[in-house]
Structure formats: structure tokens, C-alpha cells
Design a protein around this motif. Structure first.
Motif, PDB file in Angstrom:
ATOM      1  N   LYS A  69     -13.475 -67.665  60.331  1.00  0.00           N
ATOM      2  CA  LYS A  69     -13.386 -69.121  60.475  1.00  0.00           C
ATOM      3  C   LYS A  69     -12.044 -69.662  59.996  1.00  0.00           C
ATOM      4  CE  LYS A  69     -18.354 -69.920  60.154  1.00  0.00           C
ATOM      5  NZ  LYS A  69     -18.847 -68.586  60.211  1.00  0.00           N
ATOM      6  N   GLY A  70     -10.988 -68.953  60.371  1.00  0.00           N
ATOM      7  CA  GLY A  70      -9.658 -69.382  59.972  1.00  0.00           C
ATOM      8  C   GLY A  70      -8.602 -68.472  60.555  1.00  0.00           C
ATOM      9  N   LEU A  71      -7.447 -68.498  59.954  1.00  0.00           N
ATOM     10  CA  LEU A  71      -6.315 -67.732  60.459  1.00  0.00           C
ATOM     11  C   LEU A  71      -6.189 -66.379  59.775  1.00  0.00           C
ATOM     12  CD1 LEU A  71      -3.762 -70.652  60.622  1.00  0.00           C
ATOM     13  CD2 LEU A  71      -4.727 -69.412  62.566  1.00  0.00           C
ATOM     14  N   SER A  72      -5.819 -65.387  60.576  1.00  0.00           N
ATOM     15  CA  SER A  72      -5.474 -64.064  60.054  1.00  0.00           C
ATOM     16  C   SER A  72      -4.107 -63.699  60.627  1.00  0.00           C
ATOM     17  CB  SER A  72      -6.515 -63.012  60.473  1.00  0.00           C
ATOM     18  OG  SER A  72      -6.394 -62.707  61.852  1.00  0.00           O
ATOM     19  N   GLU A  73      -3.538 -62.636  60.126  1.00  0.00           N
ATOM     20  CA  GLU A  73      -2.249 -62.192  60.658  1.00  0.00           C
ATOM     21  C   GLU A  73      -2.355 -61.878  62.141  1.00  0.00           C
ATOM     22  OE1 GLU A  73       1.369 -59.555  59.018  1.00  0.00           O
ATOM     23  OE2 GLU A  73      -0.462 -58.398  59.394  1.00  0.00           O
ATOM     24  N   ASN A  74      -3.531 -61.456  62.612  1.00  0.00           N
ATOM     25  CA  ASN A  74      -3.725 -61.149  64.035  1.00  0.00           C
ATOM     26  C   ASN A  74      -3.320 -62.318  64.933  1.00  0.00           C
ATOM     27  OD1 ASN A  74      -4.739 -58.648  63.340  1.00  0.00           O
ATOM     28  ND2 ASN A  74      -6.871 -59.191  63.705  1.00  0.00           N
ATOM     29  N   ASP A  75      -3.640 -63.521  64.515  1.00  0.00           N
ATOM     30  CA  ASP A  75      -3.313 -64.701  65.318  1.00  0.00           C
ATOM     31  C   ASP A  75      -1.805 -64.821  65.516  1.00  0.00           C
ATOM     32  OD1 ASP A  75      -6.070 -65.627  65.451  1.00  0.00           O
ATOM     33  OD2 ASP A  75      -5.833 -66.075  63.321  1.00  0.00           O
ATOM     34  N   PHE A  76      -1.061 -64.555  64.470  1.00  0.00           N
ATOM     35  CA  PHE A  76       0.393 -64.665  64.515  1.00  0.00           C
ATOM     36  C   PHE A  76       1.026 -63.486  65.263  1.00  0.00           C
ATOM     37  CE2 PHE A  76      -1.118 -67.226  61.045  1.00  0.00           C
ATOM     38  CZ  PHE A  76      -0.416 -68.408  61.215  1.00  0.00           C
ATOM     39  N   ILE A  77       0.412 -62.320  65.162  1.00  0.00           N
ATOM     40  CA  ILE A  77       0.892 -61.160  65.914  1.00  0.00           C
ATOM     41  C   ILE A  77       0.806 -61.437  67.415  1.00  0.00           C
ATOM     42  CG2 ILE A  77       0.332 -58.760  66.537  1.00  0.00           C
ATOM     43  CD1 ILE A  77      -0.460 -58.365  63.542  1.00  0.00           C
TER      44      ILE A  77
END
Length: 109
Positions: free
Chosen positions: A93-101
Motif C-alpha cells: 500500500k505504498g511505494l517500493s524501489e520497484n516502482d522507481f526501477i
């Protein structure tokens, strides 16, 4: 500084905290201009504009290819000459490094 586009997404099934706002802010600065974090720090988003539907769909197909290779899928809103992309890691339910990758890989298109 790590090059996000050279990283690979790691599976996230929950059980880990979402990125703190400061870390998300640091990572979004590594992306091309246009990406933003929403006010609740739960997603990143960007809108792209195109000359016509064909170019829009070509871009969307390239985004789909990245999403499938990384096994991390965005929410897309598509129209005749635009595509809006939203990334969030739903399991936490939020941001992880995957989103930025994934965003960084899209920046290379």
C-alpha cells in the motif's frame, strides 16, 4: 548514485514497509522530470503526450513489455494522444524501489 534502470525488480508480497517520504523523494529525483509523488506518498505518476493514437499505443506496448519483464505492473489511463502512468506497490500500500526501477526503464523509451 545507483542507476535504477539497470536494476531488476524483486518480488514484493508484503510484510515490508513502504518507502519513507524522504527516500521516495530521493529516488524520484533520479528519474527524468515529469514524474511526481502523490500527496500521500503512495504512488508515482507521469503523463505522456503523443501526436496520434498509433504512437500512443506503440508507447503503451513498450510499457507493457517492461511491466511483464519486471513482473511489476502500473495502472494506465490511455486516450487518443496521451498515456497516464501510475506506479504503486499494492502489496505494501505504498511505494517500493520497484516502482522507481520501472519508471526509470520507461524513461529510456
Amino acid at each position: 548514485m545507483n542507476d535504477l534502470s539497470s536494476k531488476k525488480c524483486v518480488p514484493c508480497e508484503g510484510g515490508v514497509p513502504a518507502l519513507p517520504a524522504a527516500e521516495a523523494g530521493r529516488l524520484v529525483k533520479q528519474l527524468k522530470p515529469g514524474w511526481s509523488i502523490n500527496t500521500t506518498n503512495t504512488e508515482i505518476r507521469r503523463e505522456y503526450s503523443f501526436k496520434d493514437f498509433y504512437r500512443t499505443m506503440s508507447f503503451v506496448n513498450a510499457v507493457a513489455h517492461i511491466a511483464n519483464r519486471e513482473d511489476h505492473h502500473p495502472d494506465l489511463e490511455i486516450g487518443y494522444n496521451y498515456c497516464r502512468i501510475r506506479y504503486s506497490t499494492h502489496a505494501i500500500k505504498g511505494l517500493s524501489e520497484n516502482d522507481f526501477i520501472c519508471a526509470a526503464k520507461i524513461d529510456l523509451l
